[in-house]
Design an enzyme around this catalytic site. Sequence first.
Site, short mmCIF file in Angstrom:
data_model
loop_
_atom_site.label_atom_id
_atom_site.label_comp_id
_atom_site.label_asym_id
_atom_site.label_seq_id
_atom_site.Cartn_x
_atom_site.Cartn_y
_atom_site.Cartn_z
N THR A 434 0.82 -1.21 0.00
CA THR A 434 0.00 0.00 0.00
C THR A 434 0.85 1.26 0.00
O THR A 434 0.71 2.14 -0.86
CB THR A 434 -0.95 0.01 1.20
OG1 THR A 434 -1.82 -1.13 1.12
CG2 THR A 434 -1.80 1.28 1.21
N ASP A 493 -7.84 4.03 -0.70
CA ASP A 493 -6.61 4.47 -0.03
C ASP A 493 -5.94 5.63 -0.78
O ASP A 493 -4.73 5.61 -1.03
CB ASP A 493 -5.63 3.31 0.14
CG ASP A 493 -6.13 2.28 1.13
OD1 ASP A 493 -7.33 2.28 1.45
OD2 ASP A 493 -5.32 1.48 1.61
N ASP A 520 -11.67 3.89 2.56
CA ASP A 520 -10.59 4.29 3.47
C ASP A 520 -9.68 5.33 2.83
O ASP A 520 -8.45 5.27 2.96
CB ASP A 520 -9.76 3.07 3.89
CG ASP A 520 -10.60 1.99 4.55
OD1 ASP A 520 -11.63 2.32 5.15
OD2 ASP A 520 -10.22 0.81 4.46
N ARG A 581 -13.83 4.18 10.12
CA ARG A 581 -13.70 2.94 10.88
C ARG A 581 -12.28 2.86 11.43
O ARG A 581 -11.35 3.47 10.88
CB ARG A 581 -14.03 1.73 10.01
CG ARG A 581 -13.21 1.58 8.73
CD ARG A 581 -13.65 0.34 7.97
NE ARG A 581 -12.88 0.14 6.73
CZ ARG A 581 -12.94 -0.97 6.00
NH1 ARG A 581 -13.73 -1.97 6.36
NH2 ARG A 581 -12.23 -1.10 4.89
N TRP A 583 -8.67 1.63 12.10
CA TRP A 583 -7.64 0.78 11.50
C TRP A 583 -6.56 0.50 12.55
O TRP A 583 -5.73 1.35 12.84
CB TRP A 583 -7.04 1.46 10.27
CG TRP A 583 -5.96 0.65 9.61
CD1 TRP A 583 -5.88 -0.70 9.52
CD2 TRP A 583 -4.81 1.17 8.93
NE1 TRP A 583 -4.75 -1.08 8.84
CE2 TRP A 583 -4.07 0.05 8.46
CE3 TRP A 583 -4.34 2.45 8.66
CZ2 TRP A 583 -2.88 0.19 7.75
CZ3 TRP A 583 -3.16 2.58 7.96
CH2 TRP A 583 -2.44 1.48 7.50
#
Length: 666
Positions: A434, A493, A520, A581, A583
Amino acid sequence: MALTAAGALAYGSDLGLLGAGAQQRAAAATAAAPAWATAVADGFASVDSQGQNGTYGGRDGQVVTVRTQAELEKYATATEPYVIVVAAAINMNPVGKEIKVRSDKTIVGSGTSGHIVGGGFFLGSGVHNVIIRNLTIRDTYQSVWNDKEHDFDAIQMDGAHHVWIDHNDLRHMADGLIDVRKDSTNVTVSWNKLSDDNKAFGIGWTDNVVTDITIHHNWIRETEQRNPSTDNAAHAHLYNNFLEDVAGTDIKSSYGNYSRGKTAMVLENSYFQGMNNPVIKDATATLVQRGNVFSGTSGRNESGGAAFDPKAYYSYALDAASNVPSLLKAGAGPRSSIGASAVSVKAATTLTVAKDGSGQYSTVQAAVNAVPANNASRIVIAVKPGTYRETVKVPANKPHVTIQGTGGSRKDTVIVYNNAAGTPKPDGSGTYGTGGSATVAVEADDFQARNLTFSNDFDEKANQNLSGHQAVALRTAADKVFLDGVIVDGDQDTLLLDTAAKERLGRVYVVNSYVMGNVDFIFGRATAVVDRSVITLKKRWDGSSGGYVTAPSTAANRKGILIANSAVGGDVSASSFYLGRPWHAGGDATLDPQTTVRNTTLSAAVKSTPWTDMSGFSWKDDRFAEYRNTGAGSGSASTDRPQLTDAQAAAQEVADWLGDWTPAAS
């Protein structure tokens, strides 16, 4: 909704939402005073009278910086002229304390770091030549809406003259925000945001018809009365103001502009949105209207009489009334160009990048490579319009770098690539992961970017066989990262706000910008603020709606992600997106993820239960909350929708997130 909010953001401009770097404590500046320290008022405050030639504040005195109540009182009450820079949030003791300002003073906030919390200023009889600029004055509220027991105003003047109140954020006080009383005159009130109060702005409290006042380019929002109420003013000139009563909130306007007693009022090119009784006058007052816009208003809208010609007293230029809402949403309140350091800064070195060969370099990375290691001063990489398909890394040993697009719009200069987490590296050593997928990676402190687009255009639909669709457009892993007027565009992302290490602080300030994505897409462990920006929700690769705006991975005892004064929406289905949310990266149970969304417009795309669990970790065990959001996607407090109290919100301001850092364009 998103388009309306977007209209308030001018491409590539510095709308001045935060100011200069940290300043020295309470010490006189030794360099020549900057332009903001010698600024003079317009309007009636500029008119010569009572032995005072215009309003210029403390420009003839020293420039001093204060961070405590004692320091502020010392200089504000002195007989000598001073330019007083407020570079911290000062909590007044006792609550309701009003510092008695003496003549020949400029009191100015350093960007948005200058807060007066729980108190304000008083200008008594004969006090003159005072400028109050670029401050946030807030929170004397005593839990009584129409408070008649506590006269805890933001700024009160009784018999003062030649006063300029400019580019302040005034809110949530007991009684009123501004009171111009007892024959105070030659007053100009400009470019302020007045909000969240029962009484916004009162003028008068005397039978004498003396007061001359100019009120222009103010955003008066969610206030019930005195917007303003003008009683027995000799000349009241109001123009290019935006009065807004937001539908669906608890605050309802009683009236807007009020011309009372023997007031002579001229009201020009202002915009009234949703106001009840937007313009009213007494039978004894005069009120001339020209060029105003009324949208969704009801009740009394009155005028009558000859009033006066403002141009007989001073010159001024009108903005089109239709442009006023976007103009003031972008420009009212504190600005970064006001309150900047008085100490001279070495001019930045500029490196130019152009695809057509007209610059020093043809790629952005080549310009970054040319920055000397451990450079001590600012280097600006000026990137001419074009699409630069490359990956860029600013390594940790190259601080003080600015990447700036030179086009007329942030859309004109685009840095884009299409790596994803699962994309194989060319050398066969595995996939990017990522973090490694980022089009642009910033590992150097004191980085800035403005007026350009960071994009990752990885095609999820065409790569369904690939494991790992996270595709980062911009990754930051540094402290004091300032993103001003940019677009960050991706899907999953999009914007990774990281730190150099778990134990390291990494602050990021995103302002006047757009962030786009679906899963996200604002995430990481940084202490990050997204302020006065547009967060655009996108459909997923298969055309479906659904996703998560934030995924913080905040370390315990750190601040996480703050979204403030922004707009969240997009062309997606209703009730399809969560605000966030938790992480817990790598399953780390010691983390304490945090997202706060406050004073932000939420579209119907936001779920009524806006937080959800992630990878076995409950959001209720971490820190997720809202405060005074509006729009179809907002909601009232419940166990599934925590709301900050006013006291909690007072400790979750932008300045609280950024601490001793005040971002400044350089």
